[in-house]
Write a protein that holds these residues in place. Structure first.
Motif, PDB file in Angstrom:
ATOM      1  N   ALA A   1     -30.447   0.876   1.558  1.00  0.00           N
ATOM      2  CA  ALA A   1     -31.255   2.131   0.999  1.00  0.00           C
ATOM      3  C   ALA A   1     -31.371   2.949   2.166  1.00  0.00           C
ATOM      4  CB  ALA A   1     -32.345   1.537   0.176  1.00  0.00           C
ATOM      5  N   ILE A   2     -31.610   2.394   3.288  1.00  0.00           N
ATOM      6  CA  ILE A   2     -31.910   3.103   4.404  1.00  0.00           C
ATOM      7  C   ILE A   2     -30.682   4.116   4.879  1.00  0.00           C
ATOM      8  CG2 ILE A   2     -32.616   3.292   6.877  1.00  0.00           C
ATOM      9  CD1 ILE A   2     -34.592   0.973   6.403  1.00  0.00           C
ATOM     10  N   ASP A   3     -29.584   3.518   4.658  1.00  0.00           N
ATOM     11  CA  ASP A   3     -28.241   3.973   5.039  1.00  0.00           C
ATOM     12  C   ASP A   3     -28.029   5.158   4.071  1.00  0.00           C
ATOM     13  OD1 ASP A   3     -27.649   2.305   7.238  1.00  0.00           O
ATOM     14  OD2 ASP A   3     -26.455   1.101   5.971  1.00  0.00           O
ATOM     15  N   VAL A   4     -28.330   5.200   2.874  1.00  0.00           N
ATOM     16  CA  VAL A   4     -28.090   6.103   1.800  1.00  0.00           C
ATOM     17  C   VAL A   4     -28.783   7.309   2.318  1.00  0.00           C
ATOM     18  CG1 VAL A   4     -28.521   6.834  -0.367  1.00  0.00           C
ATOM     19  CG2 VAL A   4     -27.593   4.499  -0.071  1.00  0.00           C
ATOM     20  N   VAL A   5     -30.182   7.206   2.654  1.00  0.00           N
ATOM     21  CA  VAL A   5     -31.077   8.101   3.107  1.00  0.00           C
ATOM     22  C   VAL A   5     -30.475   8.957   4.314  1.00  0.00           C
ATOM     23  CG1 VAL A   5     -33.340   8.816   3.896  1.00  0.00           C
ATOM     24  CG2 VAL A   5     -33.021   7.416   1.889  1.00  0.00           C
ATOM     25  N   LEU A   6     -30.113   8.064   5.263  1.00  0.00           N
ATOM     26  CA  LEU A   6     -29.736   8.850   6.562  1.00  0.00           C
ATOM     27  C   LEU A   6     -28.235   9.415   6.372  1.00  0.00           C
ATOM     28  CD1 LEU A   6     -30.230   5.340   8.806  1.00  0.00           C
ATOM     29  CD2 LEU A   6     -31.758   7.716   8.630  1.00  0.00           C
ATOM     30  N   GLU A   7     -27.325   8.748   5.442  1.00  0.00           N
ATOM     31  CA  GLU A   7     -26.207   9.704   5.300  1.00  0.00           C
ATOM     32  C   GLU A   7     -26.371  10.993   4.489  1.00  0.00           C
ATOM     33  OE1 GLU A   7     -23.745   6.648   3.476  1.00  0.00           O
ATOM     34  OE2 GLU A   7     -23.489   5.455   5.323  1.00  0.00           O
ATOM     35  N   THR A   8     -27.279  10.827   3.510  1.00  0.00           N
ATOM     36  CA  THR A   8     -27.577  11.758   2.709  1.00  0.00           C
ATOM     37  C   THR A   8     -28.145  13.164   3.349  1.00  0.00           C
ATOM     38  OG1 THR A   8     -28.225  10.592   0.546  1.00  0.00           O
ATOM     39  CG2 THR A   8     -28.957  12.859   0.679  1.00  0.00           C
ATOM     40  N   PHE A   9     -28.987  12.943   4.612  1.00  0.00           N
ATOM     41  CA  PHE A   9     -29.361  13.961   5.308  1.00  0.00           C
ATOM     42  C   PHE A   9     -28.450  14.083   6.611  1.00  0.00           C
ATOM     43  CE2 PHE A   9     -32.963  12.547   2.758  1.00  0.00           C
ATOM     44  CZ  PHE A   9     -33.389  13.895   1.919  1.00  0.00           C
ATOM     45  N   GLU A  10     -27.704  13.416   6.850  1.00  0.00           N
ATOM     46  CA  GLU A  10     -27.004  13.523   8.141  1.00  0.00           C
ATOM     47  C   GLU A  10     -27.938  13.550   9.437  1.00  0.00           C
ATOM     48  OE1 GLU A  10     -23.938  16.542   7.842  1.00  0.00           O
ATOM     49  OE2 GLU A  10     -22.801  15.541   6.360  1.00  0.00           O
ATOM     50  N   LEU A  11     -28.783  12.621   9.445  1.00  0.00           N
ATOM     51  CA  LEU A  11     -29.849  12.414  10.470  1.00  0.00           C
ATOM     52  C   LEU A  11     -29.375  11.684  11.521  1.00  0.00           C
ATOM     53  CD1 LEU A  11     -33.043  12.336   8.341  1.00  0.00           C
ATOM     54  CD2 LEU A  11     -32.311  14.368   9.877  1.00  0.00           C
ATOM     55  N   ASP A  12     -29.610  12.013  12.999  1.00  0.00           N
ATOM     56  CA  ASP A  12     -29.353  11.315  13.842  1.00  0.00           C
ATOM     57  C   ASP A  12     -30.390  10.381  14.189  1.00  0.00           C
ATOM     58  OD1 ASP A  12     -26.934  12.446  14.789  1.00  0.00           O
ATOM     59  OD2 ASP A  12     -27.854  14.135  15.773  1.00  0.00           O
ATOM     60  N   TYR A  13     -30.395   9.037  14.521  1.00  0.00           N
ATOM     61  CA  TYR A  13     -31.337   8.303  14.613  1.00  0.00           C
ATOM     62  C   TYR A  13     -31.277   6.973  15.726  1.00  0.00           C
ATOM     63  CZ  TYR A  13     -28.363   5.165  11.868  1.00  0.00           C
ATOM     64  OH  TYR A  13     -27.265   4.637  11.352  1.00  0.00           O
ATOM     65  N   GLU A  14     -32.070   6.323  16.137  1.00  0.00           N
ATOM     66  CA  GLU A  14     -31.944   5.217  17.141  1.00  0.00           C
ATOM     67  C   GLU A  14     -32.871   3.958  16.131  1.00  0.00           C
ATOM     68  OE1 GLU A  14     -33.657   6.123  20.690  1.00  0.00           O
ATOM     69  OE2 GLU A  14     -32.199   7.696  21.164  1.00  0.00           O
ATOM     70  N   VAL A  15     -32.266   2.813  16.414  1.00  0.00           N
ATOM     71  CA  VAL A  15     -32.890   1.745  15.804  1.00  0.00           C
ATOM     72  C   VAL A  15     -33.223   0.793  16.985  1.00  0.00           C
ATOM     73  CG1 VAL A  15     -32.335  -0.568  14.403  1.00  0.00           C
ATOM     74  CG2 VAL A  15     -31.154   1.549  14.102  1.00  0.00           C
TER      75      VAL A  15
END
Length: 372
Positions: A134-148
């Motif tokens: 579900a987190i992946d869906v959100v990150l891909e929808t907004f094309e956000l850069d992130y760190e884990v």
């Protein structure tokens, strides 16, 4: 702003309902007995808003999890009924120091797209995988850069070494299987368990907390939570805390800078503005607006030239402008102009209406109707 927040909430609600979450609502105020039972009082007292009513002490909730635990505790559960997944857009309150308060990034009151899952131990990995998807869906929808990051046991914590080692190894395994690159942040976990944290970078290069997945073996002990297993004996569930955005307010702040205020069509507070070339075309402009009223549409009635109306709509970052004049009114068509200043005349109204439905439904970031 509220329009954007409502769209963000609806997006998460769709993901939650698809994943089998049940929506609940918990009070903003509890007696501090609850916070003492959960462990927040001893670990979080300095960050809570506390007050007395008569002989009782109360506190504004800094987190939603104890309320969700109380709901789970109120029922009898079989192993067949787990996992139980609760979701709540829960308002919480943290007593940040005045010098730390800043815009939408750090506030006294904010809303978490909260979720708590009560699972059997054998369900942990599968449920965490589902949350990561579900987190992946959100990150891909907004094309956000992130760190884990994997945040491990802090100095101030609850539970045995064995419990913490087990929880950290599970999250490490899920991250590995999910092929996520991550760093280990020693001692940065919650007091009740380790967590996977996602951090967003804003326009100034600052990192902000975003999605999180946290394992909790301690709250079930504190609240004496149990379910009846296949052996007809009582067993402890494991609690998974999760937030997809984290804080709506902080996520909104990140999006404002990420898009420079130019929100994608499905998020934009105003999606379409109809620009009549002259007052003689106002009636037709309102007819067109009525046809597109499933979207957030307005008609420009200001006394200005078409060029000024176009410039104002562009400055207001409206994704699409519909221009109507005598030619369009006579032919029953429209002219369409987008935020990239591309324009096309003699556009069929039904065709454009259908396209907008597709762009909204697919949550596209880049419009394609007038693309080369």
């Amino acid at each position: 702003g509220k329009t954007v927040l409502r769209e963000l909430s609806a997006f998460i609600e769709d993901l939650n309902l698809e994943a089998g979450y049940e929506y609940v609502e918990t009070p903003h105020v509890f007696k501090t007995d609850l916070w003492k039972q959960s462990g927040h009082y001893e670990n979080y007292e300095d960050d809570m808003f506390l007050f007395d009513v008569g002989d009782d002490e109360y506190g504004l909730k800094p987190m939603n999890c104890p309320g969700h635990a109380a709901i789970f505790q109120d029922h009898s559960w079989s192993y067949r009924e787990l996992p139980v997944r609760y979701a709540e857009d829960g308002k919480v309150y943290r007593k940040e120091q005045r010098g730390e308060l800043s815009g939408l990034s750090r506030v006294w009151s904010f809303t978490i797209d909260d979720g708590h899952l009560f699972v059997r131990p054998d369900q942990i990995e599968q449920e965490v995988e589902g949350i990561m998807d579900a987190i992946d869906v959100v990150l891909e929808t907004f094309e956000l850069d992130y760190e884990v990051a994997l945040a491990t046991r802090p100095e101030k914590s609850m539970g045995s070494d064995e419990i913490w080692d087990r929880a950290e190894s599970i999250l490490e395994r899920v991250l590995s299987e999910h092929e996520e690159e991550y760093v280990v942040e020693e001692g940065d976990g919650a007091f009740y368990g380790p967590k996977i944290d996602f951090a967003f970078e804003d326009a100034l290069g600052r990192k902000w907390d975003g999605p999180t997945v946290q394992l909790d073996f301690n709250m079930p002990e504190r609240f004496d939570l149990h379910y009846v297993g296949e052996d007809n004996e009582e067993h402890r569930p494991v609690v998974i805390h999760r937030g997809i955005y984290g804080s709506y307010e902080r996520f909104f702040m990140v999006l404002i800078e990420h898009f420079e205020g130019k929100f994608p069509f499905w998020l934009a507070p105003e999606q379409v503005r109809v620009l009549p070339i002259s007052d003689n075309n106002l009636d037709y402009a309102y007819d067109v607006a009525d046809e597109f009223d499933e979207f957030r549409v307005e008609v420009s009635t200001r006394d200005a030239t078409l060029e000024r109306k176009i410039r104002q709509a562009h400055d207001d970052r409206v994704p699409y402008q519909i221009i109507v004049g005598d030619d369009e009114e006579e032919d029953g068509t429209i002219s369409v102009r987008d935020r990239q200043e591309r324009q096309e005349s003699d556009v069929d109204r039904d065709a454009f209406l259908g396209y907008l439905r597709e762009e909204r439904g697919e949550k596209r970031l880049n419009p394609e109707f007038l693309a080369d």
